[in-house]
Scaffold this active site. Structure first.
Site, PDB file in Angstrom:
ATOM      1  N   HIS A  70       0.848  -1.195   0.000  1.00 15.92           N
ATOM      2  CA  HIS A  70       0.000   0.000   0.000  1.00 15.92           C
ATOM      3  C   HIS A  70       0.881   1.241   0.000  1.00 15.92           C
ATOM      4  O   HIS A  70       2.108   1.144   0.081  1.00 15.92           O
ATOM      5  CB  HIS A  70      -0.912   0.011   1.236  1.00 15.92           C
ATOM      6  N   HIS A  92      -5.783  -1.526   3.873  1.00 13.96           N
ATOM      7  CA  HIS A  92      -5.696  -0.303   3.066  1.00 13.96           C
ATOM      8  C   HIS A  92      -4.841  -0.561   1.843  1.00 13.96           C
ATOM      9  O   HIS A  92      -3.889  -1.321   1.876  1.00 13.96           O
ATOM     10  CB  HIS A  92      -5.198   0.911   3.837  1.00 13.96           C
ATOM     11  N   HIS A 136       4.912   7.399   2.358  1.00 12.41           N
ATOM     12  CA  HIS A 136       5.666   6.140   2.292  1.00 12.41           C
ATOM     13  C   HIS A 136       4.949   5.160   1.371  1.00 12.41           C
ATOM     14  O   HIS A 136       3.768   5.310   1.093  1.00 12.41           O
ATOM     15  CB  HIS A 136       5.830   5.503   3.681  1.00 12.41           C
ATOM     16  N   HIS A 191       0.828  -0.077  14.564  1.00 12.65           N
ATOM     17  CA  HIS A 191      -0.142   0.985  14.339  1.00 12.65           C
ATOM     18  C   HIS A 191      -1.431   0.661  15.091  1.00 12.65           C
ATOM     19  O   HIS A 191      -1.884  -0.490  15.065  1.00 12.65           O
ATOM     20  CB  HIS A 191      -0.505   1.100  12.852  1.00 12.65           C
ATOM     21  N   TYR A 229       9.027   1.772   9.795  1.00 11.57           N
ATOM     22  CA  TYR A 229       9.221   2.834   8.803  1.00 11.57           C
ATOM     23  C   TYR A 229      10.715   3.046   8.645  1.00 11.57           C
ATOM     24  O   TYR A 229      11.434   3.137   9.649  1.00 11.57           O
ATOM     25  CB  TYR A 229       8.616   4.159   9.274  1.00 11.57           C
ATOM     26  N   GLU A 279       8.079   1.205   4.144  1.00 10.99           N
ATOM     27  CA  GLU A 279       7.536   0.522   5.312  1.00 10.99           C
ATOM     28  C   GLU A 279       7.544  -0.978   5.049  1.00 10.99           C
ATOM     29  O   GLU A 279       7.325  -1.413   3.915  1.00 10.99           O
ATOM     30  CB  GLU A 279       6.087   0.976   5.572  1.00 10.99           C
TER      31      GLU A 279
END
Lengths: 309, 309, 309, 309
Positions: free
Chosen positions: C153, C202, C216, C248, C257, C267
């Protein structure tokens, strides 16, 4: 202090080419020497990536099973101490000379009541690790296959577990962290014993069976994730898995049992708990031995008691 | 054998209600006793689920920092041996009576060159674990929060690391598994030392700083997965995390540093590697200390050197 | 069905030699093509080991930031459908020809309200994976470095998150799985939105910031263990870590990250939960954004909002 | 869009008290309703902690095996669409009324060529999760036992796999991610098929066997670590394990197969890879089916093909 750890397991393999493929490519051990034994057998010496002594595994072509174990003591003087205790126990002890084993110093050698050959030594050539000791990385950047860090322990068989336990206690200063008994109360009928001299949950375990036989020798892995990945790699490399990934009730270790191309049983082992001499011993009764050995299946497979080398 | 392990860490907390919530509900320790100290302070005693002695952590209300550490020896006679060595080192040793600490036998007490109080004892009331020792399950079915199995080690500060290292070596028989030095060659300038008497990668670490201070005391977890889950639970329980989950270069341990409600730093720690006295020591240079302490960030946070209790 | 997934992220790098080292040796992507763009810039194309299309990452020398994203649709006819919806939304759409991107078929191209270039296509050359599709092993025997399986993503910035969310919804059929809002009740003030068209938690997230910027782009890993190992390898390879390993709150993903040598943020991401359009959306309020982004630290670092490319 | 996911598995159990202990205490599902069926059978409804609809598992006392599966569609109109396709396929479709199943809306019902009952619905009462949707924690603080987050998929048997695969494709829009065939070339002889409509690697798998039978239904776990812990808890709770922890070659999933007290096979499942309709299908040949099903053992146990409910 006495015995510091199992320094090496010296085993026989029927075919060195196949064996090298297994121990170097699948297990990811580092070959440190290839030579010919005085008897004319090919030998290959290995160490894991996190071991600093010259070798921890010796393969010798010709047959199967264990040739001998090497036990490293902390101080030079411990050799004499072990020698005295071995003689006191009634064992016949011979001196071993520097060079009897490549890169290993002098020491003593004796045959245990279980008919296994034990060598006790203090000195080994330190060849270090790939990450070194100065500001070292936490593991080598390029490991091969399973990338086993170190030899961990072994399980052997004998007709008289009790005597062997006594010998390990009296001569090596080992204590039993876990035991399988015919009853909780009567500790004289010991069916199996898991023994150590340090915080490893076992360095040598002994169960009932024929004299002089090898059940398995084991490599230490970091965790359950490494154990699962090891099993995946065994499938890719056509390594026969005996059982696992699973857990032992005894030692709480997480494990895969598998076979080298000659039929010697290996193990990858992680977890367990820290052993201490004041920790109350875990005692398993024979009716729960299935759960003790294979915690998830809760029963032994037939191979466990019959396939030995 | 000398020192078997750190048996207890006795620390001060400003508010016992908050502290109990932290150590019992978040860390999941088992409360084994609540009493009042001879000085009239509330005290609570805890053990991890995999510890069998009566307690490994003592909280005492009033202030912060460490009151004292208890060190358990293997044999009764080891107490005298340590006493003799402590006196030879120039320390003032007093006898400690059975009952000075609830459920702990007699022994000795002395103040270290770092101005920490050490107690040495052999006997503790064994109260066992929830899983027991007879055909035991591999962990208790109902753990609370992080469910820490055991106390592991501590890090303290002193103005003179070298002297403290020498004391731990001479009196306790400890050896340094890892060190931070101003240079690789000159081992006299020791900035920090990670020491042990057994196969734990460290039982006590010492770094430069004020006399008598606590940097952190740590609980052992099984693996990286447990460390990550512990951090999740700390967030749910509003426990301030200092750093982590991350890895140490020194010891290779996987870690979260966090604070109890009184501001004492705790750690959950997993991994590391087996220490052996013949293993070549890892030496870190000061320019790489960031990587040594926090392997991923590769730099110290300011709190590491300034927040002490 | 509309958009199947993010097919490729095409980004700029300042130095191709350094970039290749990062994406090939550290991340372990497979280089599938090296060429020169029509503008004369060096380009290198990569795919992860578990991707079968020709590439998922394109590096182009000259500057930093994102050139464009490619979105793969399930059916040829979906291109026309997306085109119609894009025009209805008021976007200027141009046709893209087969060969505009090596090994990618024709399609459409438009600039989003956030000033990012999106390409939509159906056809890509399938080059398969190392394990193949016939009785395949579960992963390749010889992965390099982190061995990232696939692109996952991206997160981009825009001055107007609401409009961008509406565009992704109307044109791409995306829905928001999680959102950061100024209040729980008023969903008009959307500070950030995490959007998907499928079960990935996502595919594209959008937060407030400058137009056209890259926060990112992320690679999918298996689990927390892989995330931790990735961080270890980044240290060995001197890759600057921005934050992590951590979790997260938003998406529940486990993450590191880090920066490529040109300063683009990457990431590695694992976990999260399965997204479904009927799943009640997670809504975070601005006061909890620290916990939403970095669940363990519970506060943003300054870089999160300021370092963009 | 058609089918969004398997919404519920409704199964029979011989003894509800035992069953409740298994599904609530060991698997850690949340009981959401207890009632009596129109036929007078006790029923209990469950959901996993990460599911928001009223239930995903229904137990009904009396016998064993599967009563029916519920399939949730994204839009109300999808019900009509599936109905039309089902009729076109030659199936007899009946309307199902709101309340036929507690907390489930109206829809359709039909018997598949495999003689399983399928219900298709759009509406279910959303009761949410313990962590909620507003600044939610990443998992509930107090999970019970295995704490399974969600129902994942099921495997059923039929005499004619090919027809069932065609039905799932034509009526449900499913595609096969993996298949077992008698040869790589000839895809007409399909021995087993793993099918999905979304990115889950399978929602329903079908293998050859008797009509109308249940092989297993599965719960999703996070990772290999959770799978191992689940096996430990099964041992503690005397749950019979069929096989595992191990890995499937097909789907790459990590797994334990086990039995509920009535003899229905359950699974905990993690991993796998993201399914996409353009991903080249994995094809296994019958000679490699052992490795496909049980990647480590590389052979089926007899139970796999004979124990069905």
């Amino acid at each position: 202090m006495g015995i510091m750890r199992m320094g090496y397991a010296h085993v026989r393999v029927t075919d060195m080419t196949e064996a090298k493929n297994h121990y170097a490519s699948t297990l990811g051990l580092y070959e440190t020497l290839e030579d010919t034994s005085p008897e004319g057998n090919k030998r290959v010496f290995y160490k894991g990536w996190d071991e600093w002594d010259h070798h921890s595994v010796v393969l010798e072509e010709g047959g199967v099973g264990v040739v001998k174990y090497g036990w490293k003591v902390e101080h030079e003087a411990d050799i004499d101490d072990v020698e005295a205790k071995a003689k006191a126990f009634g064992l016949t002890v011979e001196r071993m000379s520097k060079g009897d084993n490549p890169e290993i110093g002098d020491g003593i050698r004796f045959v245990t009541p279980s008919e296994h050959v034990f060598e006790v030594y203090h000195q080994a050539t330190a060849i270090g690790t790939e990450v070194g000791t100065h500001n070292p990385e936490v593991f080598p950047r390029h490991l091969v296959g399973i990338g086993a860090p170190a030899l961990d322990h072994s399980l052997i068989t004998t007709e008289d577990v009790g005597t062997m336990e006594r010998m390990l206690s009296d001569v090596f200063g080992f204590y039993a962290t876990e035991r399988v008994q015919t009853s909780l109360e009567d500790d004289h009928e010991c069916v199996g014993t898991w023994m150590t001299s340090n915080n490893q949950i076992h360095q040598l375990a002994v169960i009932g069976g024929p004299q002089g036989k090898l059940h398995h020798f084991a490599f230490r892995l970091d965790d359950w994730n490494s154990v699962g990945r090891a099993a995946d790699l065994m499938t890719m490399d056509d390594v026969p898995i005996d059982i696992g990934p699973t857990r032992h009730g005894i030692t709480r270790g997480q494990t895969v049992y598998f076979f080298d191309p000659s039929g010697n049983r290996n193990e990858v082992f992680s977890g367990g708990y820290l052993a201490f001499p004041d920790r109350p011993r875990h005692v398993w009764t024979v009716d729960q031995i299935g759960k003790g050995i294979f915690y998830h299946d809760r029963e032994l497979n037939e191979r466990f008691t019959t396939v030995l080398t």
